[in-house]
Design a protein around this motif. Structure first.
Motif, PDB file in Angstrom:
ATOM      1  N   ALA A   1       0.832  -1.203   0.000  1.00  0.00           N
ATOM      2  CA  ALA A   1       0.000   0.000   0.000  1.00  0.00           C
ATOM      3  C   ALA A   1       0.868   1.254   0.000  1.00  0.00           C
ATOM      4  CB  ALA A   1      -0.926  -0.003   1.225  1.00  0.00           C
ATOM      5  N   PHE A   2       1.990   1.190   0.706  1.00  0.00           N
ATOM      6  CA  PHE A   2       2.925   2.308   0.746  1.00  0.00           C
ATOM      7  C   PHE A   2       3.461   2.608  -0.650  1.00  0.00           C
ATOM      8  CE2 PHE A   2       7.189   4.083   1.355  1.00  0.00           C
ATOM      9  CZ  PHE A   2       6.980   5.054   2.321  1.00  0.00           C
ATOM     10  N   GLN A   3       3.891   1.568  -1.354  1.00  0.00           N
ATOM     11  CA  GLN A   3       4.427   1.762  -2.698  1.00  0.00           C
ATOM     12  C   GLN A   3       3.367   2.305  -3.652  1.00  0.00           C
ATOM     13  OE1 GLN A   3       7.433   1.621  -3.743  1.00  0.00           O
ATOM     14  NE2 GLN A   3       8.542   0.540  -2.150  1.00  0.00           N
ATOM     15  N   LYS A   4       2.187   1.758  -3.587  1.00  0.00           N
ATOM     16  CA  LYS A   4       1.110   2.203  -4.479  1.00  0.00           C
ATOM     17  C   LYS A   4       0.738   3.657  -4.202  1.00  0.00           C
ATOM     18  CE  LYS A   4      -3.657   1.177  -5.867  1.00  0.00           C
ATOM     19  NZ  LYS A   4      -4.843   0.323  -5.629  1.00  0.00           N
ATOM     20  N   ALA A   5       0.632   3.988  -2.928  1.00  0.00           N
ATOM     21  CA  ALA A   5       0.229   5.347  -2.563  1.00  0.00           C
ATOM     22  C   ALA A   5       1.286   6.372  -2.949  1.00  0.00           C
ATOM     23  CB  ALA A   5      -0.046   5.411  -1.064  1.00  0.00           C
TER      24      ALA A   5
END
Length: 372
Positions: free
Chosen positions: A349-353
């Motif tokens: 989720a961190f990478q996507k965000a």
């Protein structure tokens, strides 16, 4: 959903949507600061603590994790500019007591090409994991030992007791050990504590009064959002507030505390050439082909105008910070709080965000890099 936006002449619905999407993906709270040709936009979403509806503080303190490496590399490069140390000098010349490979240079520490084992553990290509210090075994053991003090020399000696990943300069591998060695190098060549040199060379000149090196201190100044850690044991999950912790287990690999405003001031000064002479800034921003990593920064190309973006994100047990800047002065900084765990379940989720945010601010060509 609690969202607030301040100091903006016009709404930025794409930025507001991006941070709300981050909260919906699982983050407890997000504060975003963007400075570009449209001015400054500051917004927050989610909550600062799980037991209160209040939003995260607009300019709260946050543990910035591996953004510490960019500050550290800048200190070293300013010492290079002063003539105190050479970029291609063998580190063992200054730190003879560790038995370092004589082929390891100052440049290799900053670029992660030294080959030294990462004291927080190593993941190998075959999928195996070699653990490092007990603090990073994770789970309840980390929670129970989060106030223990580690000396920098202790971290380095543990790492050097393990096999090197490769011969110096022959490959690239992210290792927190490089930056603890950089700290010890700074102290050796200057004869002064690392924190003192950081204040002299970076924090003082830029007026970064909200940025600090806690060393062994567990406190984080107010205001701040809370950081959480979840572990499993006895057939159930337990979530603990880990906002207070002794960050000496990561040292200059990721121990600093800052705010989105100070991170903006720092990255805009660095990218804009106000901290380093042009030749050294060019060295810093020359990326290694394997990872796009220069000297303490990831280097990316933005999509819309082809501008160079320098960045270094970082996570630190329930806190994280984003930091992006261009030579033209466009910046993105953010503070995140969340529930961390041994499986790093928020990583995707961190990478996507971050990819979404970077695309909104810099265009479609820049990718999101995060480490530490």
């Amino acid at each position: 959903m609690h969202t607030a936006v301040t100091r903006t002449d016009r709404d930025r619905p794409e930025l507001r949507a991006a941070i709300e999407e981050m909260v919906e993906s699982g983050f407890t709270g997000v504060t975003l600061r963007v400075n570009d040709e449209r001015g400054e936009w500051v917004g927050s979403a989610g909550v600062g603590r799980r037991d209160s509806p209040a939003k995260p503080p607009e300019n709260g303190h946050v543990r910035i994790g591996s953004n510490t490496k960019t500050f550290t590399a800048t200190v070293v490069l300013r010492l290079v500019a002063e003539g105190a140390v050479g970029l291609d000098t063998p580190v063992a010349d200054h730190l003879p007591g560790f038995g370092l490979d004589p082929g390891i240079t100052v440049r290799m520490l900053l670029q992660h090409t030294s080959g030294v084992f990462n004291f927080t553990g190593e993941y190998y290509e075959d999928g195996t994991f070699a653990p490092g210090i007990p603090a990073t075994t994770a789970g309840r053991e980390w929670v129970d030992n989060r106030f223990r003090t580690y000396r920098p020399e202790e971290l380095v000696r543990l790492a050097l007791s393990k096999p090197a990943r490769f011969a110096p300069g022959t490959d690239w591998n992210y290792s927190n050990t490089n930056y603890v060695l950089a700290r010890l190098l700074v102290e050796k060549v200057t004869g002064r504590p690392f924190a003192e040199e950081m204040r002299r060379l970076v924090l003082g000149p830029l007026g970064l009064s909200d940025t600090l090196l806690p060393e062994t201190g567990p406190e984080i100044p107010e205001p701040h959002a809370r950081a959480y850690y979840r572990y499993e044991g006895g057939g159930r999950q337990t979530t603990v507030d880990v906002t207070r912790q002794n960050p000496s287990w990561i040292s200059t690999g990721g121990d600093m505390i800052s705010t989105t405003r100070d991170l903006h001031t720092f990255i805009s000064a660095l990218a804009g050439g106000r901290l380093l002479p042009a030749p050294l800034l060019a060295e810093m921003c020359r990326p290694h082909p394997k990872a796009g990593y220069g000297l303490g920064v990831f280097v990316q190309q933005a999509g819309d105008d082809g501008a160079t973006v320098i960045t270094h994100n970082g996570g630190m047990a329930g806190h994280a910070a984003l930091m992006y800047g261009t030579p033209g002065g466009r910046t993105l900084t953010a503070a995140l709080n969340y529930v961390d765990d041994a499986g790093l379940s928020m990583a995707a989720a961190f990478q996507k965000a971050t990819q979404r945010l970077v695309t909104e601010v810099f265009g479609g060509g820049a990718s999101a890099s995060a480490a530490g």
